[in-house]
Design a protein around this motif. Structure first.
Motif, PDB file in Angstrom:
ATOM      1  N   ASN A  62      94.161 109.944 -19.047  1.00  0.00           N
ATOM      2  CA  ASN A  62      92.866 110.557 -19.353  1.00  0.00           C
ATOM      3  C   ASN A  62      93.034 111.866 -20.120  1.00  0.00           C
ATOM      4  OD1 ASN A  62      91.250 108.562 -18.179  1.00  0.00           O
ATOM      5  ND2 ASN A  62      91.306 109.542 -16.183  1.00  0.00           N
ATOM      6  N   ALA A  66      91.169 110.781 -23.550  1.00  0.00           N
ATOM      7  CA  ALA A  66      89.746 111.141 -23.542  1.00  0.00           C
ATOM      8  C   ALA A  66      89.354 112.131 -24.633  1.00  0.00           C
ATOM      9  CB  ALA A  66      89.329 111.652 -22.161  1.00  0.00           C
ATOM     10  N   GLY A  70      86.937 109.769 -26.242  1.00  0.00           N
ATOM     11  CA  GLY A  70      85.800 109.969 -25.346  1.00  0.00           C
ATOM     12  C   GLY A  70      86.033 109.322 -23.993  1.00  0.00           C
ATOM     13  N   PRO A  71      85.300 109.786 -22.977  1.00  0.00           N
ATOM     14  CA  PRO A  71      85.539 109.305 -21.608  1.00  0.00           C
ATOM     15  C   PRO A  71      85.206 107.836 -21.401  1.00  0.00           C
ATOM     16  CG  PRO A  71      83.729 110.897 -21.665  1.00  0.00           C
ATOM     17  CD  PRO A  71      84.337 110.871 -23.023  1.00  0.00           C
ATOM     18  N   GLU A  72      84.129 107.340 -22.023  1.00  0.00           N
ATOM     19  CA  GLU A  72      83.742 105.941 -21.801  1.00  0.00           C
ATOM     20  C   GLU A  72      84.790 104.980 -22.351  1.00  0.00           C
ATOM     21  OE1 GLU A  72      80.232 102.919 -23.221  1.00  0.00           O
ATOM     22  OE2 GLU A  72      79.636 104.953 -22.672  1.00  0.00           O
ATOM     23  N   LYS A  73      85.216 105.197 -23.578  1.00  0.00           N
ATOM     24  CA  LYS A  73      86.238 104.343 -24.193  1.00  0.00           C
ATOM     25  C   LYS A  73      87.564 104.471 -23.443  1.00  0.00           C
ATOM     26  CE  LYS A  73      87.849 101.735 -27.560  1.00  0.00           C
ATOM     27  NZ  LYS A  73      87.523 100.331 -27.660  1.00  0.00           N
ATOM     28  N   THR A  74      87.861 105.678 -22.959  1.00  0.00           N
ATOM     29  CA  THR A  74      89.087 105.894 -22.191  1.00  0.00           C
ATOM     30  C   THR A  74      89.080 105.037 -20.931  1.00  0.00           C
ATOM     31  OG1 THR A  74      89.305 108.148 -23.025  1.00  0.00           O
ATOM     32  CG2 THR A  74      90.482 107.622 -20.994  1.00  0.00           C
ATOM     33  N   GLU A  75      87.958 105.021 -20.212  1.00  0.00           N
ATOM     34  CA  GLU A  75      87.865 104.211 -18.995  1.00  0.00           C
ATOM     35  C   GLU A  75      88.011 102.731 -19.305  1.00  0.00           C
ATOM     36  OE1 GLU A  75      87.924 105.108 -15.783  1.00  0.00           O
ATOM     37  OE2 GLU A  75      88.242 107.123 -16.577  1.00  0.00           O
ATOM     38  N   GLN A  76      87.427 102.279 -20.421  1.00  0.00           N
ATOM     39  CA  GLN A  76      87.558 100.879 -20.827  1.00  0.00           C
ATOM     40  C   GLN A  76      89.019 100.537 -21.118  1.00  0.00           C
ATOM     41  OE1 GLN A  76      84.958 100.566 -24.211  1.00  0.00           O
ATOM     42  NE2 GLN A  76      83.094 100.604 -22.971  1.00  0.00           N
TER      43      GLN A  76
END
Length: 100
Positions: A62, A66, A70-76
């Protein structure tokens, strides 16, 4: 600016390579006021002698990814990597990476 000045003072120390590749040690010297401090680190977190656990791996991932995607793409991405490890389906993950 202080960081750039510090980087100019970096010096290689060939003696630290004696245990390479089993260990990648580093020696840090810092002067605070007139007081010098020195520390030798033989194994940093993530080295085989101090392996990361799953939470630490995610935190490191992360921290690097991130800020870029970005955080959303990182989580994906992290979820997709976790699925590949769990299911052993690395070929499809590599294929996805190559296509993006």
């Amino acid at each position: 600016e202080a960081i750039l000045e510090a980087l100019k003072k970096l010096k290689p120390d060939e003696s630290l390579l004696a245990d390479y590749p089993h260990a990648w040690p580093a020696r840090v010297r810092v002067t605070a006021g007139t007081t010098p401090h020195e520390r030798l680190m033989r194994h940093v977190p993530g080295d085989p002698a101090r392996p990361f656990d799953r939470v630490q791996i995610q935190e490191k991932f992360n921290s690097f990814v991130a800020p870029v995607v970005g955080p959303e793409k990182t989580e994906q991405m992290l979820a997709r990597c976790s699925d590949a490890v769990t299911n052993g389906q690395f070929a499809s993950l590599v294929s996805e990476i190559e296509q993006s």
